[in-house]
Each structure stands twice: as C-alpha cells, then as structure tokens.
Design a protein around this motif. Sequence first.
Motif, PDB file in Angstrom:
ATOM      1  N   GLY A   9       0.811  -1.213   0.000  1.00  0.00           N
ATOM      2  CA  GLY A   9       0.000   0.000   0.000  1.00  0.00           C
ATOM      3  C   GLY A   9       0.845   1.264   0.000  1.00  0.00           C
ATOM      4  N   ARG A  10       2.068   1.162   0.499  1.00  0.00           N
ATOM      5  CA  ARG A  10       2.951   2.340   0.550  1.00  0.00           C
ATOM      6  C   ARG A  10       3.547   2.710  -0.802  1.00  0.00           C
ATOM      7  N   ASN A  11       3.785   1.720  -1.675  1.00  0.00           N
ATOM      8  CA  ASN A  11       4.470   2.035  -2.927  1.00  0.00           C
ATOM      9  C   ASN A  11       3.651   1.743  -4.180  1.00  0.00           C
ATOM     10  N   VAL A  12       2.455   1.211  -4.038  1.00  0.00           N
ATOM     11  CA  VAL A  12       1.684   0.797  -5.205  1.00  0.00           C
ATOM     12  C   VAL A  12       1.431   1.957  -6.169  1.00  0.00           C
ATOM     13  N   TRP A  13       1.174   3.157  -5.653  1.00  0.00           N
ATOM     14  CA  TRP A  13       0.872   4.284  -6.541  1.00  0.00           C
ATOM     15  C   TRP A  13       2.090   4.685  -7.358  1.00  0.00           C
ATOM     16  N   ASP A  14       3.271   4.572  -6.781  1.00  0.00           N
ATOM     17  CA  ASP A  14       4.491   4.857  -7.552  1.00  0.00           C
ATOM     18  C   ASP A  14       4.683   3.830  -8.660  1.00  0.00           C
ATOM     19  N   ILE A  15       4.385   2.572  -8.371  1.00  0.00           N
ATOM     20  CA  ILE A  15       4.532   1.510  -9.366  1.00  0.00           C
ATOM     21  C   ILE A  15       3.512   1.703 -10.493  1.00  0.00           C
ATOM     22  N   LEU A  16       2.317   2.156 -10.149  1.00  0.00           N
ATOM     23  CA  LEU A  16       1.286   2.360 -11.165  1.00  0.00           C
ATOM     24  C   LEU A  16       1.606   3.513 -12.115  1.00  0.00           C
ATOM     25  N   LYS A  17       2.487   4.400 -11.729  1.00  0.00           N
ATOM     26  CA  LYS A  17       2.871   5.533 -12.589  1.00  0.00           C
ATOM     27  C   LYS A  17       3.900   5.146 -13.655  1.00  0.00           C
ATOM     28  N   LEU A  18       4.552   4.008 -13.497  1.00  0.00           N
ATOM     29  CA  LEU A  18       5.600   3.594 -14.441  1.00  0.00           C
ATOM     30  C   LEU A  18       4.989   3.215 -15.782  1.00  0.00           C
ATOM     31  N   ARG A  19       5.679   3.582 -16.871  1.00  0.00           N
ATOM     32  CA  ARG A  19       5.190   3.330 -18.220  1.00  0.00           C
ATOM     33  C   ARG A  19       6.328   2.892 -19.144  1.00  0.00           C
ATOM     34  N   VAL A  20       5.990   2.042 -20.102  1.00  0.00           N
ATOM     35  CA  VAL A  20       6.937   1.694 -21.159  1.00  0.00           C
ATOM     36  C   VAL A  20       6.757   2.666 -22.319  1.00  0.00           C
ATOM     37  N   ARG A  21       7.639   2.579 -23.299  1.00  0.00           N
ATOM     38  CA  ARG A  21       7.520   3.411 -24.502  1.00  0.00           C
ATOM     39  C   ARG A  21       6.274   2.993 -25.288  1.00  0.00           C
ATOM     40  N   ASP A  22       5.740   3.916 -26.056  1.00  0.00           N
ATOM     41  CA  ASP A  22       4.525   3.638 -26.825  1.00  0.00           C
ATOM     42  C   ASP A  22       4.657   2.386 -27.689  1.00  0.00           C
ATOM     43  N   GLU A  23       5.826   2.195 -28.320  1.00  0.00           N
ATOM     44  CA  GLU A  23       6.005   1.041 -29.208  1.00  0.00           C
ATOM     45  C   GLU A  23       6.146  -0.275 -28.438  1.00  0.00           C
ATOM     46  N   GLN A  24       6.207  -0.215 -27.101  1.00  0.00           N
ATOM     47  CA  GLN A  24       6.340  -1.421 -26.280  1.00  0.00           C
ATOM     48  C   GLN A  24       5.032  -1.809 -25.589  1.00  0.00           C
ATOM     49  N   ILE A  25       4.003  -1.008 -25.749  1.00  0.00           N
ATOM     50  CA  ILE A  25       2.747  -1.222 -25.019  1.00  0.00           C
ATOM     51  C   ILE A  25       2.164  -2.614 -25.267  1.00  0.00           C
ATOM     52  N   ASN A  26       2.300  -3.133 -26.473  1.00  0.00           N
ATOM     53  CA  ASN A  26       1.735  -4.449 -26.785  1.00  0.00           C
ATOM     54  C   ASN A  26       2.583  -5.604 -26.281  1.00  0.00           C
ATOM     55  N   PHE A  27       3.754  -5.313 -25.716  1.00  0.00           N
ATOM     56  CA  PHE A  27       4.648  -6.370 -25.246  1.00  0.00           C
ATOM     57  C   PHE A  27       4.415  -6.770 -23.793  1.00  0.00           C
ATOM     58  N   VAL A  28       3.799  -5.915 -22.994  1.00  0.00           N
ATOM     59  CA  VAL A  28       3.631  -6.210 -21.566  1.00  0.00           C
ATOM     60  C   VAL A  28       2.346  -5.574 -21.056  1.00  0.00           C
ATOM     61  N   ALA A  29       1.667  -6.289 -20.180  1.00  0.00           N
ATOM     62  CA  ALA A  29       0.450  -5.748 -19.571  1.00  0.00           C
ATOM     63  C   ALA A  29       0.815  -4.567 -18.681  1.00  0.00           C
ATOM     64  N   GLY A  30      -0.119  -3.659 -18.529  1.00  0.00           N
ATOM     65  CA  GLY A  30       0.091  -2.538 -17.615  1.00  0.00           C
ATOM     66  C   GLY A  30       0.270  -3.035 -16.190  1.00  0.00           C
ATOM     67  N   ASN A  31       0.953  -2.255 -15.389  1.00  0.00           N
ATOM     68  CA  ASN A  31       1.184  -2.654 -13.995  1.00  0.00           C
ATOM     69  C   ASN A  31      -0.123  -2.763 -13.221  1.00  0.00           C
ATOM     70  N   ASP A  32      -1.133  -1.975 -13.588  1.00  0.00           N
ATOM     71  CA  ASP A  32      -2.428  -2.102 -12.926  1.00  0.00           C
ATOM     72  C   ASP A  32      -3.024  -3.486 -13.171  1.00  0.00           C
ATOM     73  N   ILE A  33      -2.976  -3.953 -14.409  1.00  0.00           N
ATOM     74  CA  ILE A  33      -3.491  -5.283 -14.741  1.00  0.00           C
ATOM     75  C   ILE A  33      -2.686  -6.357 -14.017  1.00  0.00           C
ATOM     76  N   SER A  34      -1.366  -6.204 -13.992  1.00  0.00           N
ATOM     77  CA  SER A  34      -0.509  -7.191 -13.335  1.00  0.00           C
ATOM     78  C   SER A  34      -0.821  -7.303 -11.847  1.00  0.00           C
ATOM     79  N   ILE A  35      -1.016  -6.178 -11.191  1.00  0.00           N
ATOM     80  CA  ILE A  35      -1.315  -6.197  -9.757  1.00  0.00           C
ATOM     81  C   ILE A  35      -2.690  -6.810  -9.507  1.00  0.00           C
ATOM     82  N   ILE A  36      -3.636  -6.539 -10.384  1.00  0.00           N
ATOM     83  CA  ILE A  36      -4.948  -7.186 -10.274  1.00  0.00           C
ATOM     84  C   ILE A  36      -4.807  -8.693 -10.464  1.00  0.00           C
TER      85      ILE A  36
END
Length: 160
Positions: A9-36
């Motif tokens: 709960g202390r660091n989840v919001w920082d992790i949710l702010k992390l992003r890959v480059r636009d051309e990499q979006i299809n290579f990995v699920a978003g961190n929100d989806i992963s945490i769910i």
Amino acid sequence: MLRLEKVTGRNVWDILKLRVRDEQINFVAGNDISIIEAYTAVTGGGHAFPFGIYEDQVPVGFLMVGYDTDDYWENAPEIAKGNYTLWRLMIDKNYQGRGYGKEAVRLALSFIRTAPCGGAECCWLSYEPDNLVAKKLYGSFGFTETGDWDGEEQIAVLRL
C-alpha cells in the motif's frame, strides 16, 4: 544499487505511474493489470510476488514472479504446473538502456532460487515473438524456447 521491493500500500501508486515506450505497449500488460492478476491469483489459491524495481529510493520498473497455477487460470501451459514463472518485467521508459532489465532478471532468479513456494525443476516465461529485446535478454540467462505457446506468446524455459 538495484533492488526488489514487494508492492505494498505504501508504494503501489508509484509503481502504477511507471510506463513503457509507446512502441512497447503491446509487449507487456500494464502494472495495474498485473497487480490485479496477482491479487486474483492469490485469492484463487495461487502464488504471485509483485515487486517494484528500485534504484536506491527511485522506482524504475516492475516485475512479478508466479508459481504453479490457480483456479483463475484457464488453459495454463503444462510447464506452469509446479514451476516458477517470471510473469512480468517492465522498465519505465525513462530508465531503459541502463542495464536495469538484466539486473532485475538476475534478482528475480535469485529470489526464485530461494524456493519461496518449494522446489521446482524450472523457471519459465513467455513473450511476444517479435519482442527481440526480450528474447535476447532472457536468452542471455539461458532461457531456451520450447516451441510451446501461452496464447500468442512464445514460451522459454530455464532449468533451475
């Protein structure tokens, strides 16, 4: 020095702010989806270990380790049963190209080798076949493609 820190709960919001480059979006699920997915795996009787990747106090990425299967996972590949998986790995677009991905994989494998869920024969992972950066990175640790697929992703295995 790079380190892994459990997502809480202390660091989840920082992790949710992390992003890959636009051309990499299809290579990995978003961190929100992963945490769910981690949450549903654990509540479904499975094992998931979501970690923030930190350089000192700065979050630079996210990775998640899993073990075995759970009641949530339909059509799990056979290799998943009784083995560990490097389920997710992403390095924020602002921190790529600094060797953090390679060091994060090394840290993940060190964690897996502590056998937090018991022993296993191997660690497996999967990636999009056109993600050549992932293929090269994982190959440098000895992961070899099996010819099997998890959906549309190529499976590679490392014997522990």
